[in-house]
Design an enzyme around this catalytic site. Structure first.
Site, PDB file in Angstrom:
ATOM      1  N   HIS A 136       0.879  -1.171   0.000  1.00 26.96           N
ATOM      2  CA  HIS A 136       0.000   0.000   0.000  1.00 26.96           C
ATOM      3  C   HIS A 136       0.918   1.222   0.000  1.00 26.96           C
ATOM      4  CE1 HIS A 136      -2.357  -2.923   2.468  1.00 26.96           C
ATOM      5  NE2 HIS A 136      -3.427  -2.381   1.944  1.00 26.96           N
ATOM      6  N   ASP A 165       2.215   2.005   3.392  1.00 30.99           N
ATOM      7  CA  ASP A 165       3.168   1.062   4.011  1.00 30.99           C
ATOM      8  C   ASP A 165       4.589   1.532   3.772  1.00 30.99           C
ATOM      9  OD1 ASP A 165       0.972  -0.639   4.249  1.00 30.99           O
ATOM     10  OD2 ASP A 165       1.516  -1.779   2.449  1.00 30.99           O
ATOM     11  N   GLU A 193     -10.679  -6.815  -4.270  1.00 29.70           N
ATOM     12  CA  GLU A 193     -10.480  -7.880  -3.273  1.00 29.70           C
ATOM     13  C   GLU A 193     -11.729  -8.012  -2.401  1.00 29.70           C
ATOM     14  OE1 GLU A 193      -6.688  -7.816  -1.261  1.00 29.70           O
ATOM     15  OE2 GLU A 193      -7.580  -8.668   0.544  1.00 29.70           O
ATOM     16  N   ASP A 224      -4.665 -13.713  -2.367  1.00 29.81           N
ATOM     17  CA  ASP A 224      -3.996 -13.374  -1.117  1.00 29.81           C
ATOM     18  C   ASP A 224      -4.022 -14.650  -0.289  1.00 29.81           C
ATOM     19  OD1 ASP A 224      -3.424 -10.815  -1.807  1.00 29.81           O
ATOM     20  OD2 ASP A 224      -4.617  -9.852  -0.243  1.00 29.81           O
ATOM     21  N   ASP A 267     -10.588 -11.841  10.782  1.00 30.50           N
ATOM     22  CA  ASP A 267      -9.561 -12.053   9.770  1.00 30.50           C
ATOM     23  C   ASP A 267      -8.207 -12.217  10.461  1.00 30.50           C
ATOM     24  OD1 ASP A 267      -8.660 -12.174   7.166  1.00 30.50           O
ATOM     25  OD2 ASP A 267      -8.541 -10.002   6.902  1.00 30.50           O
TER      26      ASP A 267
END
Ligand code: XLS
Ligand code: NI
Ligand code: NI
Length: 438
Positions: A100, A103, A231, A295, A306
């Site tokens: 990202h 990040d 996603e 992923d 998650d």
């Protein structure tokens, strides 16, 4: 500062090896179904969990020991982190990474400062990509962490936030393009709602559709040819996420005339949170020509959120690889969107986690290829539906009969007899036999 001075290049040593820092199944150049494992699996390390994950949870602070990281949000720290990440990618032998925008580079005090920060870190990323040959599988924009996105990004009630999100994606697309990214992902972090009393769902979805069209247009304008991916994920962080599963995403894409431009990035733990198996989600996307990338991770059967754990279950990787071999993966990849448990705080744990995941997928690939070579499932499935190959079944599939014809046919016959057992238990044993064999 060197990141992993005591860790050697991870090598393939074969299934008998008891060296925890070696591959037992992942043998990059080994050929399966005419292609190397490396080409099939397109392993990817994600920057966020592996290089920004701190081990913090809602009940406690950071636990991870990362001696190369001074913990600050400075551009300098962000730049120092990059060579360490690339040392990790290289020692592991993965061909790709993914990130990202936030990040890799910190947010500044306004948008232009934030963009400048990203440019500076992108210089280092570009240099490290050139030096190492490691490539960018995909880039994405983090439009969920900052408080401005509390109501959503492209589905916010605040037009200024929508504009900010658009500017952010524009920049993330430029950076992804510059770094040769092969895909661009949208995970709708806060694109959903907590409560319908305060939500105009139709208006939010219309805004989201328009947002994606603007992204497609801008990609064209700058010559970005990477694959766009959405996603799916249900109920986290919002109570309802618009992109809750594959079926919901594809329905959205069709409604807003976006099917030609998007495929899906399917995550294991998201599939199970949606009440599906990963195999179901992959088949559902694959049969509609929309399987883009995965992923790779796994959830915990006892926990309802998650957990993003590293995958180690051979049944799971076999089922996943059956679908990836059936439908193909490139330009997507197997991205380890997975994080260490906060108790696994040493840098070496990053290696153990990825080695385990890569081995589990390599073995899954071999098992799936053996099942396919013998047509152990396909052969059965074909037979199961063979009543549609000729006679009345063939006419049904060709669309040459109507309700009246079918009634006349059945009035003549009297009743439908069972034709073939489902043999689920036998087939489960067949899968175990292949697991034993490889
Ligand atoms: C979160 C998502 C996220 C995406 C990228 O649950 O998996 O990490 O992969 O934004
Ligand atoms: Ni993900
Ligand atoms: Ni996840």
């Amino acid at each position: 500062m060197a990141g992993f001075p005591d860790i050697p290049q991870i090598a393939y040593e074969g299934p008998q090896s008891d060296n925890p820092l070696a591959f037992r199944w992942y043998n990059a150049e080994e050929v399966v179904e005419g292609k190397s494992m490396k080409e099939h699996l397109r392993f990817t390390v994600c920057y966020w969990h592996s290089f920004r994950g701190t081990g913090a949870d809602p009940f406690g602070g950071p636990t991870m020991q990362r001696p190369w990281d001074d913990g600050s949000e400075s551009v300098e720290n962000a730049c120092n982190r990059v060579p360490v990440a690339f040392e990790f990618f290289e020692k592991l032998g993965v061909p790709f990474y993914a990130f990202h925008d936030r990040d890799v580079a910190p947010e500044g005090s306004n948008l232009s400062e934030t963009n400048a920060n990203l440019d500076k870190v992108a210089d280092v990323l570009e240099a490290e990509q050139k030096r190492s040959g490691v490539k960018l599988l995909w880039g994405t924009a983090n439009m969920f962490s900052h408080p401005r996105y509390m109501h959503g990004a492209a589905t916010t009630c605040n037009a200024d936030v929508y504009a900010y999100a658009a500017a952010q994606v524009k920049k993330a697309l430029e950076i992804t393009h510059r770094l040769g990214g092969e895909n661009y992902v949208f995970w709708g972090g806060r694109e959903g709602y907590q409560n319908l009393y305060n939500t105009d769902m139709k208006r939010e979805l219309d805004h989201l559709g328009a947002f994606f069209h603007m992204a497609v247009d801008y990609a064209k304008e700058i010559g970005f040819k990477g694959q766009f991916l959405i996603e799916p994920k249900p109920k986290e962080p919002t109570k309802h996420q618009y992109d809750s599963d594959v079926a919901a995403c594809l329905n959205f894409l069709r409604t807003y005339d976006l099917m030609d431009h998007f495929k899906l990035n399917i995550e294991t733990n998201h599939a199970t949170l949606a009440g599906h198996t990963m195999m179901h989600e992959l088949d559902c996307a694959g049969m509609q020509g929309a399987l883009g990338s995965i992923d790779a991770n796994t959830g915990d059967m006892l926990l309802g959120w998650d957990t993003d754990q590293f995958p180690t279950d051979y049944y799971l990787t076999t089922q996943t690889m059956l679908m990836l071999l059936k439908y193909g993966l490139a330009p997507g990849g197997v991205n380890f969107d997975a994080k260490l448990r906060r108790e696994s705080f040493e840098p070496v744990d990053l290696f153990h986690a990825h080695i385990g995941g890569m081995d589990a997928f390599a073995k899954g690939l071999k098992i799936a290829a053996a099942i396919r070579a013998d047509r152990a499932l396909d052969g059965f499935v074909e037979k199961r539906y063979s009543s549609f190959d000729s006679g009345i079944g063939e006419k049904i599939e060709k669309g040459t009969v109507n309700f009246k014809d079918l009634e006349a046919y059945m009035l003549g016959k009297g009743d439908a007899e069972p034709n073939v057992s489902g043999r689920q238990e036998m087939l489960e044993n067949v899968i175990n036999r292949y697991l034993d064999m490889i």
